[in-house]
Write an enzyme that holds these catalytic residues in place. Structure first.
Site, PDB file in Angstrom:
ATOM      1  CG  LEU A 144      -1.637   1.257   1.607  1.00 51.34           C
ATOM      2  CD1 LEU A 144      -2.715   1.528   0.575  1.00 51.34           C
ATOM      3  CD2 LEU A 144      -2.210   1.144   3.001  1.00 51.34           C
ATOM      4  CG  HIS A 145       2.446   3.036  -2.942  1.00 51.54           C
ATOM      5  ND1 HIS A 145       2.241   1.722  -3.324  1.00 51.54           N
ATOM      6  CD2 HIS A 145       2.545   3.737  -4.092  1.00 51.54           C
ATOM      7  CE1 HIS A 145       2.223   1.640  -4.645  1.00 51.54           C
ATOM      8  NE2 HIS A 145       2.398   2.858  -5.137  1.00 51.54           N
ATOM      9  CG  PHE A 146      -2.064   7.388   0.322  1.00 53.04           C
ATOM     10  CD1 PHE A 146      -2.650   6.171   0.039  1.00 53.04           C
ATOM     11  CD2 PHE A 146      -2.643   8.169   1.302  1.00 53.04           C
ATOM     12  CE1 PHE A 146      -3.784   5.746   0.700  1.00 53.04           C
ATOM     13  CE2 PHE A 146      -3.776   7.755   1.978  1.00 53.04           C
ATOM     14  CZ  PHE A 146      -4.348   6.538   1.680  1.00 53.04           C
TER      15      PHE A 146
END
Length: 186
Positions: A144-146
């Site tokens: 997960l990453h923004f």
């Protein structure tokens, strides 16, 4: 009334996952290789870039801010100067399963990224978001990453369309220095 359309037939190759001869299509993996993103900056094939980078020193990993549970690093293939990614240290693809403290720090560091990029670059706007899953556009779907992407009026140009590359006015090393200073000033 029909909207104007921009036809981009070259995108079909990406959507289908077709690659040049010798490259693996999206989703394929070599025997024994984990499906955890591509190699970048010296990582082993199949290694998760976020897990590999977090263990390096900040400059080598292009990390501009570390928290207790998450960190901020420059995108090695940025859309614009100052494009960063905010990721938890924990290797997970599932936003919904993050514990409350990690989820809070993920959003807090995303907010700090907005402030630091404003100090360093004075953008006119931002794209902020996460692509959850390969079909949603995630290049690294298992961690997960923004993305936080600064934007300016007229920052897109014909080079991406006809030349299949982006023109960036600043090196990653200069962007790293600039953003480290901006985070320190917050």
């Amino acid at each position: 009334m029909a909207a104007d359309r921009l036809w981009a037939p070259w995108r079909l190759r990406y959507i289908r996952g077709e690659k040049a001869r010798g490259e693996k299509a999206r989703g394929e993996k070599a025997r024994g290789e984990k499906a955890a993103g591509g190699k970048a900056g010296g990582e082993k094939a199949g290694a998760c870039i976020f897990c590999a980078k977090r263990a390096l020193d900040d400059e080598s990993a292009s990390i501009v801010r570390r928290g207790d549970r998450c960190f901020v690093m420059l995108n090695a293939f940025p859309y614009t100067s100052g494009h960063v990614m905010v990721a938890p240290y924990e290797h997970t693809a599932d936003l919904a399963s993050l514990d409350e403290a990690t989820a809070l720090e993920l959003i807090t560091l995303t907010q700090e990224s907005l402030r630091a990029i404003r100090v360093a670059y004075s953008p006119e706007g931002f794209n902020v978001g996460a692509n959850l899953g390969s079909v949603a556009g995630a290049g690294v779907a298992d961690h997960l990453h923004f993305h936080v992407v600064p934007r300016w009026e007229g920052d897109t140009n014909f080079m991406s369309v006809i030349g299949d590359f982006r023109v960036l006015p600043e090196s990653l090393e200069d962007a790293h220095r600039r953003l480290k200073e901006a985070f320190a000033s917050l």
